[in-house]
Scaffold this active site. Structure first.
Site, PDB file in Angstrom:
ATOM      1  N   HIS A 118       0.567  -0.943   0.390  1.00  0.00           N
ATOM      2  CA  HIS A 118       0.390   0.181  -0.088  1.00  0.00           C
ATOM      3  C   HIS A 118       1.136   1.807   0.453  1.00  0.00           C
ATOM      4  CE1 HIS A 118      -4.499  -1.683   0.341  1.00  0.00           C
ATOM      5  NE2 HIS A 118      -3.596  -2.717   1.405  1.00  0.00           N
ATOM      6  N   ASP A 125      -7.719  -2.416  -1.472  1.00  0.00           N
ATOM      7  CA  ASP A 125      -8.353  -2.791  -0.606  1.00  0.00           C
ATOM      8  C   ASP A 125      -9.857  -2.513  -1.470  1.00  0.00           C
ATOM      9  OD1 ASP A 125      -6.736  -3.640   0.890  1.00  0.00           O
ATOM     10  OD2 ASP A 125      -6.360  -2.237   2.533  1.00  0.00           O
ATOM     11  N   GLU A 185      -6.955 -12.005   3.389  1.00  0.00           N
ATOM     12  CA  GLU A 185      -7.890 -11.055   2.692  1.00  0.00           C
ATOM     13  C   GLU A 185      -8.168 -11.388   1.452  1.00  0.00           C
ATOM     14  OE1 GLU A 185      -4.909  -7.696   3.603  1.00  0.00           O
ATOM     15  OE2 GLU A 185      -5.172  -8.410   6.292  1.00  0.00           O
ATOM     16  N   HIS A 188      -8.364  -7.906  -0.257  1.00  0.00           N
ATOM     17  CA  HIS A 188      -6.802  -7.384  -0.829  1.00  0.00           C
ATOM     18  C   HIS A 188      -6.157  -7.721  -1.430  1.00  0.00           C
ATOM     19  CE1 HIS A 188      -2.794  -5.340   0.512  1.00  0.00           C
ATOM     20  NE2 HIS A 188      -2.332  -6.226  -0.045  1.00  0.00           N
TER      21      HIS A 188
HETATM   22 ZN   LIG Z   1      -4.795  -4.712   1.978  1.00  0.00          ZN
END
Ligand SMILES: [Zn+2]
Length: 205
Positions: A118, A125, A185, A188
């Site tokens: 990021h 995300d 996740e 992500h």
């Molecule tokens: Zn992320």
């Protein structure tokens, strides 16, 4: 003569190629290229795992090359009456240090010493929304759920709809956008060509 012409032509094209590459690295506002994308930047509110407002504005940036790929995903989703909703994109490295203090678990928060993707503007995300209602589609967990239920392989207790929506997002991001998913996740995704970008630490204004 022909060879010389080709060489001259090649040299005349080189600066344009170099400029295109540097433009792909440049961080841009996602909305600038995709005006109908929904932003729900959780770190610009207190509705996140730190319960603190970490960003001064609710905007999201990414490397231009990544936004171009997101554009392809959004174009395909639009035809299905759906769209993307962005939770987070570029994240200043100073914020990464703050998050790490709160959750020092590398499964869920990247160690700021090595940096998060990021911080390079290479990770995003996101979730899916219904364009007619603006509502988010049912997903297995809320954003930033720190548990195994957030993983792509999790099935226990999930409805068929939650599983289908998670799969749809993954299929679109991987096959249309060329992004890489992250096992732990569901929200992500990484744009691998942007991983060469440096770790950045400027605040969005
Ligand atoms: Zn992320």
């Amino acid at each position: 003569m022909r060879t010389l012409y080709r060489i001259l032509l090649l040299f005349s094209l080189l600066p344009a190629v170099a400029a295109a590459q540097s433009a792909d690295d440049e961080l841009v506002r996602i909305k600038e290229l995709i005006p109908d994308i929904v932003l729900d930047v959780k770190y610009a509110t207190t509705d996140n795992f730190t319960h603190q407002k970490l960003y001064t504005i609710g905007d999201a940036m990414l490397a231009r090359g990544a936004v171009r790929q997101l554009q392809l995903v959004q174009d395909s989703l639009r035809k299905m009456g759906l769209g993307l909703k962005i939770y987070d994109g570029y994240r200043p490295r100073a914020i990464q240090f703050l998050m790490w203090e709160i959750v020092p678990d590398p499964t869920y928060v990247a160690d700021p010493n090595t940096g998060s993707n990021h911080n390079r503007g290479a990770a995003v995300d996101l979730s899916l929304v219904d364009r007619a209602t603006g509502k988010e589609l049912a997903m297995p967990t809320p954003f930033d759920w720190f548990g195994p239920e957030a993983g792509h392989g999790w099935l226990l207790g999930l409805s068929a709809e939650q599983v289908a929506n998670r799969t749809l997002l993954k299929t679109m991001m991987e096959h249309v956008g060329g992004f890489a998913s992250y096992d732990s996740e569901w929200w992500h995704y990484t744009h691998n060509p942007s991983l060469a970008n440096p770790l950045l630490d400027f605040q969005m204004k």
